[in-house]
Design a protein around this motif. Sequence first.
Motif, PDB file in Angstrom:
ATOM      1  N   UNK A  88       0.821  -1.220   0.000  1.00 35.62           N
ATOM      2  CA  UNK A  88       0.000   0.000   0.000  1.00 35.62           C
ATOM      3  C   UNK A  88       0.858   1.275   0.000  1.00 35.62           C
ATOM      4  N   UNK A  89       2.178   1.125   0.008  1.00 40.57           N
ATOM      5  CA  UNK A  89       3.071   2.295   0.002  1.00 40.57           C
ATOM      6  C   UNK A  89       3.030   2.976  -1.375  1.00 40.57           C
ATOM      7  N   UNK A  90       3.008   4.299  -1.365  1.00 39.18           N
ATOM      8  CA  UNK A  90       2.891   5.073  -2.612  1.00 39.18           C
ATOM      9  C   UNK A  90       4.099   4.922  -3.537  1.00 39.18           C
ATOM     10  N   UNK A  91       5.169   4.281  -3.054  1.00 38.86           N
ATOM     11  CA  UNK A  91       6.394   4.170  -3.866  1.00 38.86           C
ATOM     12  C   UNK A  91       6.205   3.230  -5.069  1.00 38.86           C
ATOM     13  N   UNK A  92       5.247   2.296  -4.995  1.00 37.13           N
ATOM     14  CA  UNK A  92       5.038   1.354  -6.107  1.00 37.13           C
ATOM     15  C   UNK A  92       4.173   1.970  -7.194  1.00 37.13           C
ATOM     16  N   UNK A  93       4.420   1.643  -8.477  1.00 37.51           N
ATOM     17  CA  UNK A  93       5.522   0.860  -9.039  1.00 37.51           C
ATOM     18  C   UNK A  93       6.869   1.542  -8.818  1.00 37.51           C
ATOM     19  N   UNK A  94       7.914   0.719  -8.652  1.00 36.87           N
ATOM     20  CA  UNK A  94       9.214   1.252  -8.251  1.00 36.87           C
ATOM     21  C   UNK A  94      10.343   0.575  -9.010  1.00 36.87           C
ATOM     22  N   UNK A  95      11.558   1.105  -8.813  1.00 31.98           N
ATOM     23  CA  UNK A  95      12.750   0.466  -9.390  1.00 31.98           C
ATOM     24  C   UNK A  95      13.698   0.164  -8.235  1.00 31.98           C
ATOM     25  N   UNK A  96      14.127  -1.083  -8.147  1.00 31.26           N
ATOM     26  CA  UNK A  96      15.138  -1.456  -7.164  1.00 31.26           C
ATOM     27  C   UNK A  96      16.495  -1.381  -7.855  1.00 31.26           C
ATOM     28  N   UNK A  97      17.428  -0.624  -7.247  1.00 29.31           N
ATOM     29  CA  UNK A  97      18.755  -0.458  -7.861  1.00 29.31           C
ATOM     30  C   UNK A  97      19.825  -0.852  -6.851  1.00 29.31           C
ATOM     31  N   UNK A  98      20.787  -1.661  -7.256  1.00 28.40           N
ATOM     32  CA  UNK A  98      21.896  -1.970  -6.346  1.00 28.40           C
ATOM     33  C   UNK A  98      22.686  -0.692  -6.095  1.00 28.40           C
ATOM     34  N   UNK A  99      23.199  -0.563  -4.867  1.00 29.27           N
ATOM     35  CA  UNK A  99      23.859   0.689  -4.478  1.00 29.27           C
ATOM     36  C   UNK A  99      25.210   0.867  -5.165  1.00 29.27           C
ATOM     37  N   UNK A 100      25.876  -0.272  -5.485  1.00 23.88           N
ATOM     38  CA  UNK A 100      27.228  -0.160  -6.048  1.00 23.88           C
ATOM     39  C   UNK A 100      27.339  -0.886  -7.383  1.00 23.88           C
ATOM     40  N   UNK A 101      28.224  -0.388  -8.216  1.00 20.18           N
ATOM     41  CA  UNK A 101      28.631  -1.037  -9.471  1.00 20.18           C
ATOM     42  C   UNK A 101      27.528  -1.172 -10.518  1.00 20.18           C
ATOM     43  N   UNK A 102      26.420  -0.454 -10.381  1.00 20.05           N
ATOM     44  CA  UNK A 102      25.399  -0.471 -11.431  1.00 20.05           C
ATOM     45  C   UNK A 102      25.771   0.546 -12.507  1.00 20.05           C
ATOM     46  N   UNK A 103      25.504   0.232 -13.762  1.00 21.40           N
ATOM     47  CA  UNK A 103      25.676   1.219 -14.833  1.00 21.40           C
ATOM     48  C   UNK A 103      24.879   0.762 -16.037  1.00 21.40           C
ATOM     49  N   UNK A 104      24.563   1.694 -16.923  1.00 22.94           N
ATOM     50  CA  UNK A 104      23.824   1.371 -18.148  1.00 22.94           C
ATOM     51  C   UNK A 104      22.609   0.487 -17.859  1.00 22.94           C
ATOM     52  N   UNK A 115      22.203  -1.655 -15.611  1.00 23.50           N
ATOM     53  CA  UNK A 115      22.503  -2.955 -14.986  1.00 23.50           C
ATOM     54  C   UNK A 115      22.326  -2.843 -13.475  1.00 23.50           C
ATOM     55  N   UNK A 116      21.908  -3.959 -12.848  1.00 28.37           N
ATOM     56  CA  UNK A 116      21.673  -3.943 -11.407  1.00 28.37           C
ATOM     57  C   UNK A 116      20.401  -3.187 -11.060  1.00 28.37           C
ATOM     58  N   UNK A 117      19.412  -3.227 -11.960  1.00 26.15           N
ATOM     59  CA  UNK A 117      18.128  -2.559 -11.726  1.00 26.15           C
ATOM     60  C   UNK A 117      16.985  -3.514 -12.054  1.00 26.15           C
ATOM     61  N   UNK A 118      15.928  -3.448 -11.245  1.00 24.54           N
ATOM     62  CA  UNK A 118      14.744  -4.267 -11.527  1.00 24.54           C
ATOM     63  C   UNK A 118      13.493  -3.441 -11.282  1.00 24.54           C
ATOM     64  N   UNK A 119      12.549  -3.526 -12.190  1.00 22.91           N
ATOM     65  CA  UNK A 119      11.273  -2.812 -12.038  1.00 22.91           C
ATOM     66  C   UNK A 119      10.326  -3.700 -11.259  1.00 22.91           C
ATOM     67  N   UNK A 120       9.750  -3.182 -10.194  1.00 20.93           N
ATOM     68  CA  UNK A 120       8.893  -3.998  -9.316  1.00 20.93           C
ATOM     69  C   UNK A 120       7.587  -3.264  -9.021  1.00 20.93           C
ATOM     70  N   UNK A 121       6.482  -4.060  -8.976  1.00 21.28           N
ATOM     71  CA  UNK A 121       5.164  -3.448  -8.745  1.00 21.28           C
ATOM     72  C   UNK A 121       4.639  -3.709  -7.333  1.00 21.28           C
ATOM     73  N   UNK A 122       5.211  -4.737  -6.682  1.00 20.73           N
ATOM     74  CA  UNK A 122       4.707  -5.126  -5.355  1.00 20.73           C
ATOM     75  C   UNK A 122       5.881  -5.463  -4.439  1.00 20.73           C
ATOM     76  N   UNK A 146      19.596  -9.821  -6.307  1.00 22.95           N
ATOM     77  CA  UNK A 146      20.783  -8.970  -6.112  1.00 22.95           C
ATOM     78  C   UNK A 146      21.572  -9.418  -4.886  1.00 22.95           C
ATOM     79  N   UNK A 147      21.305 -10.638  -4.411  1.00 18.99           N
ATOM     80  CA  UNK A 147      22.062 -11.262  -3.308  1.00 18.99           C
ATOM     81  C   UNK A 147      22.040 -10.419  -2.036  1.00 18.99           C
ATOM     82  N   UNK A 148      20.886  -9.736  -1.807  1.00 19.91           N
ATOM     83  CA  UNK A 148      20.696  -8.907  -0.608  1.00 19.91           C
ATOM     84  C   UNK A 148      21.767  -7.841  -0.429  1.00 19.91           C
ATOM     85  N   UNK A 149      22.383  -7.428  -1.544  1.00 19.53           N
ATOM     86  CA  UNK A 149      23.285  -6.263  -1.534  1.00 19.53           C
ATOM     87  C   UNK A 149      22.456  -5.034  -1.182  1.00 19.53           C
ATOM     88  N   UNK A 150      23.070  -4.052  -0.542  1.00 20.53           N
ATOM     89  CA  UNK A 150      22.363  -2.812  -0.241  1.00 20.53           C
ATOM     90  C   UNK A 150      21.812  -2.209  -1.535  1.00 20.53           C
TER      91      UNK A 150
END
Length: 378
Positions: free
Chosen positions: A138-154, A156-163, A174-178
Motif C-alpha cells: 500500500x506504500x505510494x512508492x510502487x511501481x518502483x525500481x530497485x537499484x543496487x547501491x554499487x557497481x550499477x551502470x547502463x 545494470x543492477x536494476x529491476x522494475x517492481x510493482x509489489x 541482487x544477493x541482498x546487496x544494499x
Amino acid sequence: MRQEAILPPAMLGMLGGGQLGRFFVIAAHEMGYKVTVLDPDKNSPAGKIADVHLCAAYDDAAALAQLAQTCAAVTTEFENVPAATLEQLAAHCTVHPSASAVAIAQHRVAEKTFFRDSGLPVGTFVVVENESDLPADDHAIYPAILKVARFGYDGKGQARVKTQAEAKQAFAQFKHETCVLEQMLPLDYEVSVVLARDAKGNVAPFPVAENSHLNGILDISIAPARASEVIKAKAQSLAIQIAEKLGYVGVLGVEFFVSEGKLLVNEMAPRPHNSGHYTIDACVTNQFEQQVRALTGLPLGDSHLHSHAVMVNILGDVWKGQEPAWHLALAHPNLKMHLYGKHEARPGRKMGHFTVLATDTDSALNQARIARAELGIG
Ligand SMILES: Nc1ncnc2c1ncn2[C@@H]1O[C@H](COP(=O)(O)OP(=O)(O)O)[C@@H](O)[C@H]1O
Ligand SMILES: [Mg+2]
C-alpha cells in the motif's frame, strides 16, 4: 603565493582505460602532456594509445607507486576506483576529483542521501539494507525500481517492481546487496549537465543535453536540450550547487529527470559523461580538455556551443558478425565518427558514437536518423 599550473610535457595519470580515458589521452596529447593509464585490461582503449600503460589492478601497490612517482597529477575516468587508491595517490601528487567526492558518487545510498540532505529535489526513495526495509504494497512508492547501491551502470543492477513480493524477489536476485528503491517516475524527458570546476572555484557548465535511453543505455543526446530556458537554467544551477557542496575539482556529469514539469536530480558521475560527448565536436572546449585543464590548474576553457548537435551511441549490437556499413555513415560531411578501438563487439557494449552537427536541431536529428538506419542502430 601564486599557484603554478602543471604544464606540458608533464606526465598525467589516468585511472581507467575505457573510452573516457582514451578521449582524455587524446586531449592531453593535443596539449603536449604525456599520460600513464592504469587498467588491468591489456586491450583497454586508453591503454593502447597511452605513453605508458600500467596493466595492473586498481589497488596494485607497485603500479600505484609508479603513478605517484612519475605523474604530476592523477584523475579517474570511472567512479568505481577504490577510494583508498585516490587517498594513497593524493599523499604524493595532485589528485582530482577527491576520494571523498568519488566515494559519494560511487554509492547510490550516499549519493541520494547527499542530494536530499543538500536540499536538492529528488524522487521518493527508500534505502534497502534488509528485506524488512521493503515497503508494503500500500506504500505510494510502487511501481518502483530497485537499484543496487554499487557497481550499477547502463541500467545494470536494476529491476522494475510493482509489489513488495516482486521487490523481495529482485532483492534476493541482487544477493541482498544494499539497494535503493525508487518510485518509478512518469518521465517527460531526461536532461544532463556536464560541468568543469577548478581548484579556485571557477565553474564552466556545458549547455544542457537532452537524453533518451534504449534498454537503460544512453541512445541519443541532443544539444542544446529542447527544454524551456527556465528548466535549462535550473539544471545548470543545480549541477553547480552539487559541485560546490562537494568542493569538486574536475569534470562532473549530473543526470536529471523532468517529471510532470518538475526537475529532479537522478545521479551524478565524477568524470566526463557519455551525454557530454557532443562537446568534442560542438563546443569551443570539450569535456576532456576541461578535465585536463581542471586537473593541471590551467584556466578553464570556453564551454560555449558553436553548432547544434545530435550524438548517437554505437553499441556492439550493430556488428552482427561483420563490420557495420561505415562507408554510408562516413559519407555525411557533417557527421563526426568516433570509434573506440575496442577489441570485441558485444551486445550492449559502447563501441563508439557519432555526432551530427547542423545549424538547427531538426536537421541534425533528421541526418542522425538517416545515419542510424544506415548503420542498423535501434
Ligand atoms: N525512478 C525512475 N523513474 C523513471 N525512470 C527511471 C528511474 N530510474 C531510472 N530510470 C530510467 O533508467 C535509466 C537508467 O537509470 P540510472 O539510475 O540513471 O542508472 P544508470 O547508472 O544505469 O545510468 C534512467 O536514465 C531512466 O531512463
Ligand atoms: Mg544514469
